[in-house]
Structures are given as structure tokens and as C-alpha cells.
Design an enzyme around this catalytic site. Sequence first.
Site, mmCIF file in Angstrom:
data_model
loop_
_atom_site.group_PDB
_atom_site.id
_atom_site.type_symbol
_atom_site.label_atom_id
_atom_site.label_comp_id
_atom_site.label_asym_id
_atom_site.label_seq_id
_atom_site.Cartn_x
_atom_site.Cartn_y
_atom_site.Cartn_z
ATOM 1 N N TRP A 140 -2.330 -34.378 14.887
ATOM 2 C CA TRP A 140 -3.127 -35.379 15.682
ATOM 3 C C TRP A 140 -2.988 -35.218 17.272
ATOM 4 O O TRP A 140 -4.095 -35.542 17.993
ATOM 5 C CB TRP A 140 -2.924 -36.716 15.128
ATOM 6 C CG TRP A 140 -3.619 -37.282 13.894
ATOM 7 C CD1 TRP A 140 -3.315 -37.221 12.874
ATOM 8 C CD2 TRP A 140 -5.016 -37.539 13.836
ATOM 9 N NE1 TRP A 140 -4.301 -37.486 11.767
ATOM 10 C CE2 TRP A 140 -5.446 -37.844 12.694
ATOM 11 C CE3 TRP A 140 -5.907 -37.676 15.039
ATOM 12 C CZ2 TRP A 140 -6.869 -38.062 12.238
ATOM 13 C CZ3 TRP A 140 -7.200 -38.216 14.652
ATOM 14 C CH2 TRP A 140 -7.647 -38.425 13.378
ATOM 15 N N ASN B 173 3.178 -46.834 14.862
ATOM 16 C CA ASN B 173 1.719 -46.647 14.929
ATOM 17 C C ASN B 173 0.931 -47.550 14.145
ATOM 18 O O ASN B 173 -0.069 -47.838 14.472
ATOM 19 C CB ASN B 173 1.812 -45.151 14.276
ATOM 20 C CG ASN B 173 0.498 -44.662 14.010
ATOM 21 O OD1 ASN B 173 -0.205 -44.615 15.265
ATOM 22 N ND2 ASN B 173 -0.371 -44.482 12.941
ATOM 23 N N GLU C 291 0.937 -35.236 11.221
ATOM 24 C CA GLU C 291 0.733 -36.141 12.347
ATOM 25 C C GLU C 291 0.965 -35.393 13.855
ATOM 26 O O GLU C 291 0.172 -35.904 14.753
ATOM 27 C CB GLU C 291 1.883 -37.296 12.141
ATOM 28 C CG GLU C 291 1.636 -38.146 10.987
ATOM 29 C CD GLU C 291 0.344 -38.758 11.181
ATOM 30 O OE1 GLU C 291 -0.048 -39.532 12.024
ATOM 31 O OE2 GLU C 291 -0.285 -38.904 10.039
ATOM 32 N N TRP D 225 -7.591 -45.111 20.433
ATOM 33 C CA TRP D 225 -8.241 -46.629 20.673
ATOM 34 C C TRP D 225 -9.735 -46.390 20.234
ATOM 35 O O TRP D 225 -10.436 -47.548 19.429
ATOM 36 C CB TRP D 225 -8.204 -46.754 22.159
ATOM 37 C CG TRP D 225 -7.078 -47.787 22.562
ATOM 38 C CD1 TRP D 225 -5.969 -47.416 22.794
ATOM 39 C CD2 TRP D 225 -6.875 -49.222 22.250
ATOM 40 N NE1 TRP D 225 -5.039 -48.374 23.108
ATOM 41 C CE2 TRP D 225 -5.704 -49.598 22.609
ATOM 42 C CE3 TRP D 225 -7.768 -50.213 21.660
ATOM 43 C CZ2 TRP D 225 -5.151 -51.018 22.346
ATOM 44 C CZ3 TRP D 225 -7.327 -51.587 21.444
ATOM 45 C CH2 TRP D 225 -6.098 -51.936 22.054
ATOM 46 N N TRP E 182 -19.305 -57.042 24.194
ATOM 47 C CA TRP E 182 -17.735 -57.153 24.148
ATOM 48 C C TRP E 182 -17.740 -58.585 24.724
ATOM 49 O O TRP E 182 -18.209 -58.931 25.724
ATOM 50 C CB TRP E 182 -17.199 -56.223 24.819
ATOM 51 C CG TRP E 182 -17.170 -54.906 24.476
ATOM 52 C CD1 TRP E 182 -17.926 -53.642 25.031
ATOM 53 C CD2 TRP E 182 -16.503 -54.268 22.996
ATOM 54 N NE1 TRP E 182 -17.691 -52.616 24.181
ATOM 55 C CE2 TRP E 182 -17.000 -52.880 23.108
ATOM 56 C CE3 TRP E 182 -16.017 -55.037 22.007
ATOM 57 C CZ2 TRP E 182 -16.547 -52.169 21.829
ATOM 58 C CZ3 TRP E 182 -15.493 -54.179 21.078
ATOM 59 C CH2 TRP E 182 -16.039 -52.653 21.036
ATOM 60 N N TRP F 124 -12.502 -52.143 23.827
ATOM 61 C CA TRP F 124 -11.276 -51.111 23.555
ATOM 62 C C TRP F 124 -10.677 -50.468 24.661
ATOM 63 O O TRP F 124 -9.463 -50.286 24.805
ATOM 64 C CB TRP F 124 -11.685 -49.842 22.722
ATOM 65 C CG TRP F 124 -12.661 -48.932 23.298
ATOM 66 C CD1 TRP F 124 -13.943 -48.931 23.279
ATOM 67 C CD2 TRP F 124 -12.396 -47.645 24.093
ATOM 68 N NE1 TRP F 124 -14.630 -47.888 24.005
ATOM 69 C CE2 TRP F 124 -13.610 -47.129 24.298
ATOM 70 C CE3 TRP F 124 -11.261 -47.148 24.471
ATOM 71 C CZ2 TRP F 124 -13.491 -46.032 25.379
ATOM 72 C CZ3 TRP F 124 -11.458 -46.173 25.637
ATOM 73 C CH2 TRP F 124 -12.486 -45.371 25.709
HETATM 74 P P1 FAD Z 1 5.840 -39.702 14.367
HETATM 75 O O1 FAD Z 1 5.161 -40.565 13.157
HETATM 76 O O2 FAD Z 1 7.210 -39.446 14.105
HETATM 77 O O3 FAD Z 1 4.899 -38.533 14.790
HETATM 78 C C1 FAD Z 1 5.366 -37.451 15.432
HETATM 79 C C2 FAD Z 1 4.619 -37.186 16.556
HETATM 80 O O4 FAD Z 1 3.278 -36.975 16.191
HETATM 81 C C3 FAD Z 1 4.485 -38.544 17.489
HETATM 82 O O5 FAD Z 1 5.749 -38.419 18.409
HETATM 83 C C4 FAD Z 1 3.254 -38.030 18.345
HETATM 84 O O6 FAD Z 1 3.189 -37.143 19.459
HETATM 85 C C5 FAD Z 1 2.560 -37.387 17.384
HETATM 86 N N1 FAD Z 1 1.417 -38.287 16.603
HETATM 87 C C6 FAD Z 1 1.691 -39.100 15.682
HETATM 88 N N2 FAD Z 1 0.524 -40.026 15.346
HETATM 89 C C7 FAD Z 1 -0.214 -39.616 16.078
HETATM 90 C C8 FAD Z 1 -1.813 -40.153 16.375
HETATM 91 N N3 FAD Z 1 -2.315 -41.009 15.713
HETATM 92 N N4 FAD Z 1 -2.157 -39.628 17.712
HETATM 93 C C9 FAD Z 1 -1.790 -38.669 18.295
HETATM 94 N N5 FAD Z 1 -0.607 -38.117 18.025
HETATM 95 C C10 FAD Z 1 0.074 -38.563 17.124
HETATM 96 N N6 FAD Z 1 0.547 -41.874 21.024
HETATM 97 C C11 FAD Z 1 1.131 -41.381 22.106
HETATM 98 O O7 FAD Z 1 1.907 -40.246 22.080
HETATM 99 N N7 FAD Z 1 0.526 -41.943 23.310
HETATM 100 C C12 FAD Z 1 -0.367 -42.795 23.379
HETATM 101 O O8 FAD Z 1 -0.527 -43.220 24.667
HETATM 102 C C13 FAD Z 1 -0.624 -43.261 22.187
HETATM 103 N N8 FAD Z 1 -1.760 -44.341 22.121
HETATM 104 C C14 FAD Z 1 -2.037 -44.883 20.878
HETATM 105 C C15 FAD Z 1 -2.854 -45.882 20.763
HETATM 106 C C16 FAD Z 1 -3.535 -46.275 19.646
HETATM 107 C C17 FAD Z 1 -4.419 -47.581 19.689
HETATM 108 C C18 FAD Z 1 -2.960 -45.968 18.401
HETATM 109 C C19 FAD Z 1 -3.408 -46.539 17.203
HETATM 110 C C20 FAD Z 1 -2.059 -44.848 18.427
HETATM 111 C C21 FAD Z 1 -1.622 -44.099 19.563
HETATM 112 N N9 FAD Z 1 -0.763 -43.339 19.683
HETATM 113 C C22 FAD Z 1 -0.100 -42.771 20.871
HETATM 114 C C23 FAD Z 1 -0.376 -42.566 18.654
HETATM 115 C C24 FAD Z 1 1.037 -42.813 17.596
HETATM 116 O O9 FAD Z 1 0.690 -44.241 17.381
HETATM 117 C C25 FAD Z 1 2.243 -42.433 18.427
HETATM 118 O O10 FAD Z 1 1.997 -41.243 18.840
HETATM 119 C C26 FAD Z 1 3.317 -42.940 17.359
HETATM 120 O O11 FAD Z 1 3.397 -44.137 17.022
HETATM 121 C C27 FAD Z 1 4.834 -42.385 18.029
HETATM 122 O O12 FAD Z 1 5.836 -42.781 17.070
HETATM 123 P P2 FAD Z 1 6.735 -41.465 16.533
HETATM 124 O O13 FAD Z 1 7.036 -40.606 17.700
HETATM 125 O O14 FAD Z 1 7.626 -42.081 15.879
HETATM 126 O O15 FAD Z 1 5.664 -40.771 15.788
#
Ligand code: FAD
Length: 495
Positions: free
Chosen positions: A303, A366, A300, A407, A331, A384
Site C-alpha cells: 500500500w 491504522n 500492507e 485520507w 464541508w 479531509w
Molecule cells: P504495519 O501494519 O506493520 O505495516 C507495515 C508497513 O506497511 C507500514 O509501516 C507502512 O509503511 C505500510 N502500510 C501499512 N498500511 C498502509 C496504508 N494503509 N497505506 C500506506 N502504507 C501502509 N502511513 C504512513 O506511513 N504515513 C502517513 O502519513 C499515514 N497517514 C495515514 C492517514 C490515514 C487517515 C490512514 C487511515 C492511514 C495512514 N497511514 C499512513 C497508513 C497506516 O495507518 C500506517 O502506515 C500504519 O498504521 C503504520 O503502522 P505499522 O508500521 O505498525 O504498520
Amino acid sequence: MPRSSPPPTSPAETPCATAPVIVWFRDDLRLADNPALSHAVASGRPVLCLFVHDPGHAFARALGGAAQWWLDGALRALRADLVRVGAVLHVARGDAATLVPQLVAQAGAAEIVWNRRYDPVGRETDTAIKAVVKEAGVAAHSFAAGVLHEPWTVRTRTGDAFRVYTAWWRAARAMGEPLPPLPAPAQVPAAPPPAAWAEQCVGIDALGLCPVAPDWAGGLRAAWQPGEARARERLHGFVHDGLAGYGDARDRPDLPATSRLSPDLRFGHVSPRQVWHEAVAAVRGGDGAGEQDLGKFLSELGWRDFAVSLLYAQPELVSGNFRTEFDAMPWRDDTDDLRAWQQGRTGYPIVDAGMRQLWHTGWMHNRVRMIVASFLTKHLLMDWRVGEAWFRDTLVDADIASNVINWQWVAGCGVDAAPYFRVFNPVLQAQKFDPDGAYVRKWVPELAPLPTSCIHTPWTCDPAIRRRVAYPSPIVDLQGGRARALAAWKGLSGA
Ligand code: FAD
């Protein structure tokens, strides 16, 4: 004060040893694992710590309201942390491309250092500044600190950027472990601020980053405390107490099953290398979580790097569809539906819970981000970019690369995206990932009295109970919305 001769390589060689080195902080608001700061301290020169608030920077878009609130707290925390090691944070405001070379000249600095950023405007600005200060005889050095692997280092055999996450992740893993993090300097020898800086360095209060009238940030204050110390606690707590079970529970918004480190990573209170190594050490130290949980968590984290690398390779993705056939997507533009989505009044409990969690805390789980994004782009057939803009304004972790790439991924027009015809059903998603309705009850409290059997479908409740609950009817029929979206998508050439 332009410098006519090149700077010395070592302070001992020269009478200019007292010329300061400037550390320009940006998205790296921490002392530990900060290569630019460590380099400055190791140079033996006095150090000037600088932050420039450039409201126009973030990809020529203003920083959103929630991220501004976070930045205010982050700068205050960094200022206090720097004081503890003997240094001062100087905070200026303006166009960095003009201001930074001016501040360098006014300080008579021998060198300026920073940690690299990868978005197109940031890169362009940094390259221009480097050229100007070098022209003036001042050294400028940049370091890698914000990603596990810099975007140009993970490439296909033919040297191209990866477009598929699993292939990118395999290649990134084959590069070995990221570098181990650097310790925080015990002392930072502060240079006296140049007199001319007094005019430019306005201080944190003058940036006006916090909302005043109305003060909408109460929920953010209750949920978060920005800064390196709190981020390290969050990281420590997660890897020792939260990582076990992550692989299975990370999709459950009703459980505290993820790290919530995203704003800390966004503002650089912790580096991804610190997160990586601390998680690995906890698991290898036998702290309860298994290799499967660790592997899922690291992927993750991957990503985040992948999003950075995609935007690095194709800067136009910040507003343009990766799959260009989506340029013709019809849209809808419907203010009422958009407001209902933004305010959590769609009549679909999981969507409304997510949007209210976002508004109150500046963060959303997420899985729920995916559900609300799918609902907007498919059931409501809205662009989006409209959703991305709302997230950008309301997320404390709003990040150009992660936001735009995710997005586009959900909307089906992005890199390695789920096909557009895979439309999330918000009811089935809610029943699967919030099985007892605890998440919905927390964020949509008017639904709390409903029995679990209809918490995600209030319209199916016994009318006697339903009448006691003030909650809107669904703004769109799920089958009808899905059919409309699929018809629009089928009309695209190449779909
Ligand atoms: P954890 O599950 O603990 O993951 C650890 C770290 O991994 C996160 O803190 C983050 O840095 C990274 N990570 C995890 N999933 C993703 C992912 N899908 N994409 C990129 N990095 C990821 N994340 C942002 O940091 N900023 C945003 O502006 C953002 N916008 C999003 C918009 C949409 C529509 C979606 C579906 C996801 C978005 N995310 C974004 C990704 C993700 O939702 C968040 O990083 C995550 O929910 C953060 O929670 P956590 O730190 O507990 O994640």
C-alpha cells in the site's frame, strides 16, 4: 568551482582521483541498502556525506512538528553511524535547488549521488539540480532505494497507472521479488570538508528541530528512538516474534500486533526491500508465522508503494479530490468540533483514545486512523484536508503520499475508496476491535473504572458510576451525523 571538462569514468584514469563524490542523504537515513552510498564508496573517491534541511521542500509545506522531532534524532543517529565507518555528516540548511549546486562547486566534486524521491516537488528539484551540475561538468547519478518498485515500472497493459489496489498488487507481484538489499559499507573514506562549506554547514543543533518552549516531545521520546540501529531491532523483533498472527490481529489496537516500522520507513532507516526480505526469510526459516501472515504483511507494505505511485501519476491529488464531484461537498467549518477532535474530547472513547495516542506518541494504529478520519469527514462533515493537515503536523511517520491517499480513501473521494455511504460506526468498531476496552483504558484513563459493558458507550453507564467520571458527552449524535453526511453526499452531482 565549475568544471570545464567532463568527469573521468574511473578514478584510476586521472589525476582528479581525489576529487570527492558527494552523497546527498534525504529520506534514506541509513548505511545499509543505500545504493547511492555504496556507489560512492565503490568509486574509490573520497566521500562527502551531505544532508540539506530544506524547510520549504516537503511539497511546499513545512515538515510537521513531530516529523521534525524525529528528523533531529535521525540525523544524530546517522552522524554517529557515519563516524563509526570513518565518515562525517555535513548538515546544511536552505533551498536545496540553489544550495546543492553551490556546495558541489565549492567541493570541486567529481560526482554527486542520491537515492530518488517521487513526490512532484522533489522530482522537479532533483531534475533541476542534475541539469545544473551536469552543465558544470559534474556527474550526477540517482538510484532506486525508497520503494519496492518504482512508480513507472508497475503499469497496466496499456501503460497507464493502476487505480485499483488489487490489480496493482497483482501486477507488482508478477514482477517477482524486489532486489535483495545491499550490505552497509564497512568503511567510508571521508574527504576533508572544503573550507567554504564551514559557512553553509550549520550542524544539527542550528536546525532547531526540537520543540523548546513548550517542550511537548516527552511522549515521543518515551515511545521512540530514531535511527537505523533501532529500526533494524524493531524489524528483527517483529518478523521473528510479531508476524505470527498478523493477519488476524493487525486490526486490534489493544494488541502490539503490527510492526510500527512506519516512521523508520518514512525516514529511510530501513528500506522496504530490507523489510520484505527479512520477513520472507523469517517465515521461510520456520519462525512461526505462516504464509497467510506474510502475504498480508507484504500487501500492507505494498500500500505504501501504491500511494507513491498514485501521487506520482496524479500530483494534484495532494490537495485535490480524485473524485471531483466532492469539490462541491458542503464541508462544515466548526472550530469547536475540530478542537474537540484534535484534543480527544469528542465523547466517543475510541476516537478520543486514538487522538490522544497520536498527540502523546506521534503515532496511531491504522484501524483507529480509519475510525477517527471517518468520524471527522462523515459524522462531523469536515474536509479531509483539515484532518490531513493535523496528521501531517502530529505524526512521526507523516508522509505526503500515504497521508493524502489514505485520507481521500476514508473520505470516499479517493482512488479505489470505500463508498462515502459506508460510514464507520465508532461504537461498533470499538466493540469489535477493542473488545475488552484495553486500548481505551490506556489512552483515556478517566474511563478506566467503567465496566467493559459500557467502556465504549459511557453515556449508557449506571449514572452513579458515570457521575464519578469526568468525561465529555458526545459532541454529535451518531445517527444524526450520519444522516447529515449522507444528505450532503446525495446532493453532489454524480454521487
Ligand atoms: P504495519 O501494519 O506493520 O505495516 C507495515 C508497513 O506497511 C507500514 O509501516 C507502512 O509503511 C505500510 N502500510 C501499512 N498500511 C498502509 C496504508 N494503509 N497505506 C500506506 N502504507 C501502509 N502511513 C504512513 O506511513 N504515513 C502517513 O502519513 C499515514 N497517514 C495515514 C492517514 C490515514 C487517515 C490512514 C487511515 C492511514 C495512514 N497511514 C499512513 C497508513 C497506516 O495507518 C500506517 O502506515 C500504519 O498504521 C503504520 O503502522 P505499522 O508500521 O505498525 O504498520
